[in-house]
Design a protein around this motif. Structure first.
Motif, PDB file in Angstrom:
ATOM      1  N   SER A  90       0.808  -1.213   0.000  1.00 17.14           N
ATOM      2  CA  SER A  90       0.000   0.000   0.000  1.00 17.14           C
ATOM      3  C   SER A  90       0.850   1.276   0.000  1.00 17.14           C
ATOM      4  CB  SER A  90      -0.933  -0.003   1.200  1.00 17.14           C
ATOM      5  OG  SER A  90      -0.186  -0.257   2.369  1.00 17.14           O
ATOM      6  N   SER A  91       2.060   1.216   0.648  1.00 17.11           N
ATOM      7  CA  SER A  91       2.889   2.416   0.599  1.00 17.11           C
ATOM      8  C   SER A  91       3.415   2.556  -0.818  1.00 17.11           C
ATOM      9  CB  SER A  91       4.052   2.311   1.597  1.00 17.11           C
ATOM     10  OG  SER A  91       4.698   1.069   1.493  1.00 17.11           O
ATOM     11  N   ALA A 127       1.373   3.308  -3.502  1.00 18.49           N
ATOM     12  CA  ALA A 127       0.280   3.260  -4.477  1.00 18.49           C
ATOM     13  C   ALA A 127      -0.294   4.654  -4.690  1.00 18.49           C
ATOM     14  CB  ALA A 127      -0.810   2.320  -3.976  1.00 18.49           C
ATOM     15  N   SER A 128      -0.754   4.919  -5.908  1.00 18.57           N
ATOM     16  CA  SER A 128      -1.441   6.175  -6.186  1.00 18.57           C
ATOM     17  C   SER A 128      -2.578   5.847  -7.145  1.00 18.57           C
ATOM     18  CB  SER A 128      -0.476   7.173  -6.814  1.00 18.57           C
ATOM     19  OG  SER A 128      -0.090   6.704  -8.091  1.00 18.57           O
ATOM     20  N   SER A 129      -3.422   6.833  -7.423  1.00 18.02           N
ATOM     21  CA  SER A 129      -4.609   6.522  -8.228  1.00 18.02           C
ATOM     22  C   SER A 129      -4.231   6.060  -9.634  1.00 18.02           C
ATOM     23  CB  SER A 129      -5.536   7.740  -8.293  1.00 18.02           C
ATOM     24  OG  SER A 129      -4.877   8.785  -8.970  1.00 18.02           O
ATOM     25  N   LYS A 165      -1.384   4.630 -10.408  1.00 16.73           N
ATOM     26  CA  LYS A 165      -0.579   3.411 -10.290  1.00 16.73           C
ATOM     27  C   LYS A 165      -1.002   2.633  -9.055  1.00 16.73           C
ATOM     28  CE  LYS A 165       3.246   5.521 -12.708  1.00 16.73           C
ATOM     29  NZ  LYS A 165       4.412   6.401 -12.546  1.00 16.73           N
TER      30      LYS A 165
END
Lengths: 419, 419
Positions: free
Chosen positions: A354-355, A357-359, A361
């Protein structure tokens, strides 16, 4: 009717929720190729009384019971004693077994504790089953129509002892050597089991051909079995599945070994720059002896600073496109190849947790870069799962990119390619 | 003594190697917190005769048998019939159950086939176990001292039915709820199971304390269970085993995660130079989300040329002492730390396969280098096994060297130290 055997797995860890009984699964899978069936499976704790009751129950329908567990050196290991009492055959000391045990300890430079001497006793008249992986030997005890085969509970010891001694013993006992079964294996990477199933069903094979699937993440293994030759059917299978997805038709093959052999055959060397996989690709490529013939090493940068300062990924790429991008994967593969003077460079950069991640990617996005003397390419993939499975999948995908390049096959069809 | 129950899992897929019995694991794990034990587990195929024999066997020691599987609508699902015949209680139609089934099908917009009506029959006098996940309801049938609880084989249906209905039923039946079980776990690395066993035996613990061992290579897990508090016994266990070998007392802990947490707590960063392990240490240290807080990356040289040119191991060291040496491991650890500007550097160089072995350095020899702001040290270890296990062992040993350094414990006692 196939010969009937059963398994008795012994140990409290099987009954208190700590471990699954994978030994019965292993034995049953190995017996799939022969006319022998496991008709029952029992698990009990290390208790002589419980082991005796299980024997009484299992020998009602089985001539052979394969026991796993309870052969260790500690006081809660009671399988030897239980078999000795059940068959009324005293435990006898075997100097040959003791010598073997001591030699193993000596070779490993371990102190041979007196408590281990217990493992040199087997019931009178039993034959020993050699253990070439661990310490405790197994044994086979027979009395009239009852045979018990005792093996250690440790899976890798049981596997090797089953393959080397127990399976040949069973085939001889049940007189099964002569029967000829034709078999084909297909080891597949890159297609879901449901897709493979639908393609095989479209062939409408005769029900005299037994088809079985086994999902062994991230691969699917397909096997066919028949009493008639399978050459024609196998050709149809290759064609309907797509030959490029089948990395081997050898039952014992695995993808790291196939890539290992291809690199040596092609006289190529390789270097790795892996980020999200953390070292997995290097570990896979060095699983087999002789990897030094092609594997030069890895410069695996986890932080952006290291990607830039040690691997030479441009600051511009990192700030504009980020580390998880076509551009970064390409620079990583090209730069590691240049630094190590290898024929090939492979890279992975992705988001497994989770660290990071972006919308744009999301978790499960990863890029693979591949560089050779003809140029550098990258592929974008997406596989949504747990951290562990994303990493495993990405590691195998990287090997598959190398395999396809060396075999001059098209790249994996699910990857978005950028040259 | 805890209440004794057993499980009977039904289905050919459990005996031909296709699936593991995870239902018993689920049930046993849930019961760990109560004074109820699973004392036996049996798997049989769908056969009324086999189910009856299993009941005869299991009811000898258990008042309750939990059955999973064989409740579906097809003709090979025979659990209902088997229970009905065994208890001599006819299957009775239950309008309420049928209404429930039909409502579920309607909610999922599925056609309700007449074949499904079978699932609305349960043995006379049984109580239904609602299924809020799938279709088939379960049931509980009791006769004198024998109770059978039938649940579907599909794990997610069984889980919810067990939690919602079966567990409360069992606690009431056995009049539990108040009774408390005490447990201690010890996760140990660096001692053989036989050594741990001998040390625990020297404590001569009361037989009211149940002790069990599990070898999970390369670790050993020890667990104690008792109806009385274990604080004092646990202190004795720590003292007799040696507290520094116990890396955790948390049931769910693993060594990579413990090292991950220690590095973050200590605000340290780390870089790796691993040779024979190929990438395994990097893979282990990045298994958990958040590894970027401490892990900078690896420069893992497999060839001597790369060790020299990219990692700066001196040509003199390589020619005089070889790559598998104290000197090389120290230079690797110190240099990777310097290159990555990390607080810690760890290195491994060893011989995992036959290529590279020599008489003075047999297969299984490996060196670990460790570098920090206070200096650089190396350790020589020997572990003779297969290539795969030598590598796994060396990888965990490297983590253990880091763990011991961060906890300010002495280094692993089996290593020959050089400063």
């Amino acid at each position: 009717m196939p010969a009937q055997i059963s398994t008795l797995t012994i140990g409290s860890e099987l009954l208190d929720g700590r471990v699954a009984d994978t030994n019965t699964i292993y034995i049953a899978q190995k017996l799939q190729d022969y006319s022998i069936e496991v008709n029952k499976r029992v698990s009990v704790v290390d208790s002589i009384n419980d082991i005796h009751r299980a024997f009484d129950y299992l020998f009602k329908d089985s001539e052979v019971v394969i026991v796993s567990g309870g052969l260790g050196p500690t006081s809660d290991d009671l399988t030897r004693e239980a078999v000795s009492l059940y068959f009324q055959k005293p435990l006898l000391f075997d100097q040959h077994l003791l010598d073997g045990l001591k030699a193993k300890y000596a070779a490993r430079k371990r102190v041979f504790d007196a408590v281990n001497e217990k493992q040199a006793y087997i019931p009178q008249g039993s034959s020993a089953v050699p253990n070439n992986v661990g310490a405790a030997p197994g044994f086979i005890t027979t009395s009239e129509k009852k045979t018990v085969i005792c093996l250690p509970g440790v899976p890798r010891e049981l596997h090797s002892m089953f393959d080397e001694t127990v399976l040949p013993y069973l085939l001889k006992k049940f007189d099964l050597g002569a029967e000829k079964q034709y078999r084909s294996f297909f080891k597949i990477f890159g297609l879901a089991e449901s897709v493979i199933g639908a393609r095989i069903e479209s062939l409408m094979l005769s029900d005299k051909i037994s088809v079985s699937y086994r999902a062994k993440f991230p691969e699917v293994h397909l096997s066919l079995k028949s009493l008639a030759p399978l050459d024609e059917i196998s050709a149809q299978v290759r064609s309907v599945i797509g030959a490029e997805f089948i990395y081997s038709e050898d039952r014992d093959a695995n993808l790291p070994r196939v890539v290992h052999d291809l690199l040596i055959a092609d006289k190529k060397t390789i270097a790795i720059a892996e980020s999200c996989t953390g070292g997995l690709i290097g570990k896979l490529l060095t699983e087999n002896d002789g990897a030094s013939q092609f594997y030069l090493g890895a410069l695996s940068p986890y932080s952006n600073e290291i990607k830039n300062k040690l691997l030479g990924v441009s600051a511009d790429t990192l700030s504009k496109h980020g580390a998880v991008s076509h551009q970064c994967a390409q620079e990583m593969a090209a730069n590691v190849r240049r630094m190590f003077h290898s024929s090939l460079g492979i890279s992975v950069s992705g988001i497994a947790g989770s660290s990071g991640a972006s919308s744009g990617k999301p978790v499960g996005t990863f890029f693979i870069g591949f560089s050779s003397e003809t140029g550098t390419r990258s592929y974008k993939f997406f596989f949504l799962s747990s951290r562990d499975l994303i990493r495993t999948y990405a590691g195998f995908k990287a090997l598959e990119v190398v395999r396809r390049a060396l075999k001059k096959l098209p790249p994996p069809p699910d990857g978005e390619v950028r040259d």
